[in-house]
Design a protein around this motif. Structure first.
Motif, PDB file in Angstrom:
ATOM      1  N   VAL A  94       0.817  -1.227   0.000  1.00  0.00           N
ATOM      2  CA  VAL A  94       0.000   0.000   0.000  1.00  0.00           C
ATOM      3  C   VAL A  94       0.842   1.265   0.000  1.00  0.00           C
ATOM      4  N   ALA A  95       2.070   1.198   0.489  1.00  0.00           N
ATOM      5  CA  ALA A  95       2.945   2.382   0.521  1.00  0.00           C
ATOM      6  C   ALA A  95       4.390   1.945   0.281  1.00  0.00           C
ATOM      7  N   PRO A  96       4.691   1.457  -0.927  1.00  0.00           N
ATOM      8  CA  PRO A  96       6.023   0.891  -1.189  1.00  0.00           C
ATOM      9  C   PRO A  96       7.162   1.891  -1.021  1.00  0.00           C
ATOM     10  N   ASP A  97       6.956   3.140  -1.452  1.00  0.00           N
ATOM     11  CA  ASP A  97       8.028   4.136  -1.324  1.00  0.00           C
ATOM     12  C   ASP A  97       8.299   4.444   0.147  1.00  0.00           C
ATOM     13  N   LEU A  98       7.228   4.616   0.910  1.00  0.00           N
ATOM     14  CA  LEU A  98       7.382   4.864   2.343  1.00  0.00           C
ATOM     15  C   LEU A  98       8.127   3.710   3.010  1.00  0.00           C
ATOM     16  N   TRP A  99       7.744   2.501   2.668  1.00  0.00           N
ATOM     17  CA  TRP A  99       8.380   1.320   3.271  1.00  0.00           C
ATOM     18  C   TRP A  99       9.851   1.245   2.885  1.00  0.00           C
TER      19      TRP A  99
END
Length: 513
Positions: A94-99
């Motif tokens: 759901v939030a690959p960049d954040l992860w």
């Protein structure tokens, strides 16, 4: 992104409020010994440490006077651990960049969500548990993985090796055999890069790595105490070194079944993508191993781990955490071996081997969060019939129960304390009041079926999730860095574990238990 952060903060506040309701006075419990009452060695466990043996002495009341918190902790104290697992499962989707940029911070966030209320509620006892899991469990765990990762990264297989179904299956067989003698982590770190390079021209590679995790990183380690931590734990408690060869029929059934399924899948995708022969690029280089001196370092790692379990040099108290001297010596030897491997291996060889530090850094960041948030779960498990998992402990009566409950808990918790819990449950069921030195030989012979069930469950089910055994997540990270897409946390469980492993384990149950 702000929404994700707000949800995370709200979850943390809710957990904090819940956990703050835990009793804040020191619990009035019978004092339980606690050389290692915490995680019964998630790290030393994976390091095959003799520290795990001392955990049993803790349960027997010979220790340093730390309260058994597992008897008073509620089940919802495991919520931060569940949130940590959900973060690993959902954030990359759901939030690959954040992860990708902040997975270390997210891990620290959930660790703090458990650790701060835990310290407020139980003060010194909680501080001991956290210090123990860091010093006696996490640090040895990371040192072992780092040394194996560093040493294996200096071994390069050059030459033209094309991953056909026959060659791939052969590599999986070799890795499965090696795992029982050099450990699942050692075998996995040694072979994963050659396996990935041999199949770099293939399109469908995900299932290959998953079956590599199944076989090399887990099932293959079931035949000797060197293969997987729970078996080493049994060895320290009196199970003879070669007794685990009695699991050979179970291991062969699982391994042959998975290898057959793998060969069928690989053959299907190979014909679909390539045809009958691998593509000929006109350049055929003979196979050649470089950095072979690192095999001596691999042997040194195995020797250091074995040494830590068979000698007794006393203990050292560091910040109130009592650890055997031989465990500190082992950790020092592993660091020295890793440094020697770095110094003696040309940098160019590591570059050609596509060696980077990112996979070990990712594992280090994520597993500190996993270890700390796991503390309540493992304490409750160690409390046995006096903890909130009593309904599970009391339900275990027959060999299939031991196999499945030990296995399912080992899929998400540390398999060494799980093994120890049900090992002691079996001893208590059949030989209550008898000294362990007398009871274990009887369990090995008269009730061997139950010990086989516990041993096989603890080892086999580690393949069911990325965190079920130490090398699983490392293999996943190396594969992704090499360009092989890997399933999500839940994707791995639903698409592969439930589809291939669970039916195989049902077959094991029907035939053997």
């Amino acid at each position: 992104m702000r929404t994700v952060r707000q949800i995370a903060v709200m979850c943390s506040l809710g957990i904090f409020i819940l956990l703050i309701g835990m009793p804040t006075s020191r619990p009035t419990l019978a004092v339980a010994s606690h050389r290692s009452d915490t995680a019964a060695d998630h790290g030393a466990t994976h390091a095959g440490s003799s520290q795990a043996a001392h955990d049993s002495h803790a349960a027997e009341g010979h220790g340093h006077g730390h309260a058994n918190l597992g008897e008073v902790l509620p089940l919802w104290s495991c919520i931060p651990f569940a949130c940590m697992l959900l973060s690993i499962a959902l954030f990359p989707l759901v939030a690959p960049d954040l992860w990708h940029h902040h997975f270390g911070k997210i891990s620290a966030f959930w660790a703090a969500s458990m650790g701060i209320p835990f310290l407020i509620a139980f003060k010194g006892a909680a501080l001991y548990e956290i210090l123990h899991i860091i010093l006696a469990d996490y640090v040895p765990f990371i040192i072992l993985l780092w040394s194996l990762y560093t040493v294996s990264g200096g071994i390069l297989l050059r030459g033209t090796l094309r991953g056909t179904p026959a060659i791939n299956t052969g590599m999986l067989i070799v890795g499965t055999i090696l795992a029982s003698w050099m450990g699942t982590t050692g075998a996995a770190m040694l072979l994963i890069r050659p396996f990935l390079r041999a199949n770099s021209y293939r399109k469908s590679r995900t299932f290959m790595v998953v079956f590599f995790i199944f076989l090399v990183a887990n099932v293959g380690g079931s035949l000797t105490p060197l293969g997987d931590p729970p078996l080493f734990l049994g060895f320290l408690h009196g199970v003879t070194f070669f007794w685990t060869m009695k699991i050979l029929p179970h291991m062969l059934l699982v391994a042959v079944t998975l290898l057959l399924v793998y060969f069928i899948l690989d053959s299907y995708y190979y014909r679909k993508e390539v045809g009958s022969e691998p593509p000929d690029d006109g350049v055929k280089e003979p196979l050649k191993l470089e950095g072979v001196h690192n095999f001596l370092f691999l042997a040194g790692v195995v020797g250091a781990v074995l040494m830590s379990g068979v000698v007794d040099w006393g203990e050292i108290n560091v910040f109130g955490v009592h650890r055997p001297v031989q465990d500190w010596a082992r950790d020092g030897l592993l660091v020295l071996i890793g440094i020697l491997a770095l110094v003696t291996t040309p940098l160019k060889l590591r570059e050609d081997n596509e060696f980077t530090w990112f996979p070990i850094i990712e594992v280090a960041y994520l597993f500190i969060g996993i270890f700390i948030t796991m503390i309540p779960c493992l304490l409750i498990l160690k409390a046995g019939p006096n903890g909130q998992f009593a309904f599970l402990i009391n339900a275990v009566k027959e060999a299939p129960h031991y196999f499945w409950i030990t296995g399912l808990l080992s899929s998400f918790l540390d398999n060494a304390p799980t093994y120890l819990t049900f090992f002691n449950t079996a001893l208590g069921s059949f030989y209550a009041g008898m000294p362990e030195a007398e009871a274990v030989p009887l369990l090995m012979n008269d009730n061997a079926l139950y010990l086989k069930a516990i041993s096989a469950g603890a080892v086999f089910f580690g393949a069911c999730s990325y965190i079920g055994n130490a090398p699983n997540f490392m293999v996943r990270s190396i594969a992704e860095e090499a360009g092989t897409p890997m399933p999500s946390f839940f994707g791995y469980i639903v698409k592969y574990s439930l589809l291939f492993l669970i039916p195989t384990f049902v077959l094991v149950t029907v035939i053997f238990f």
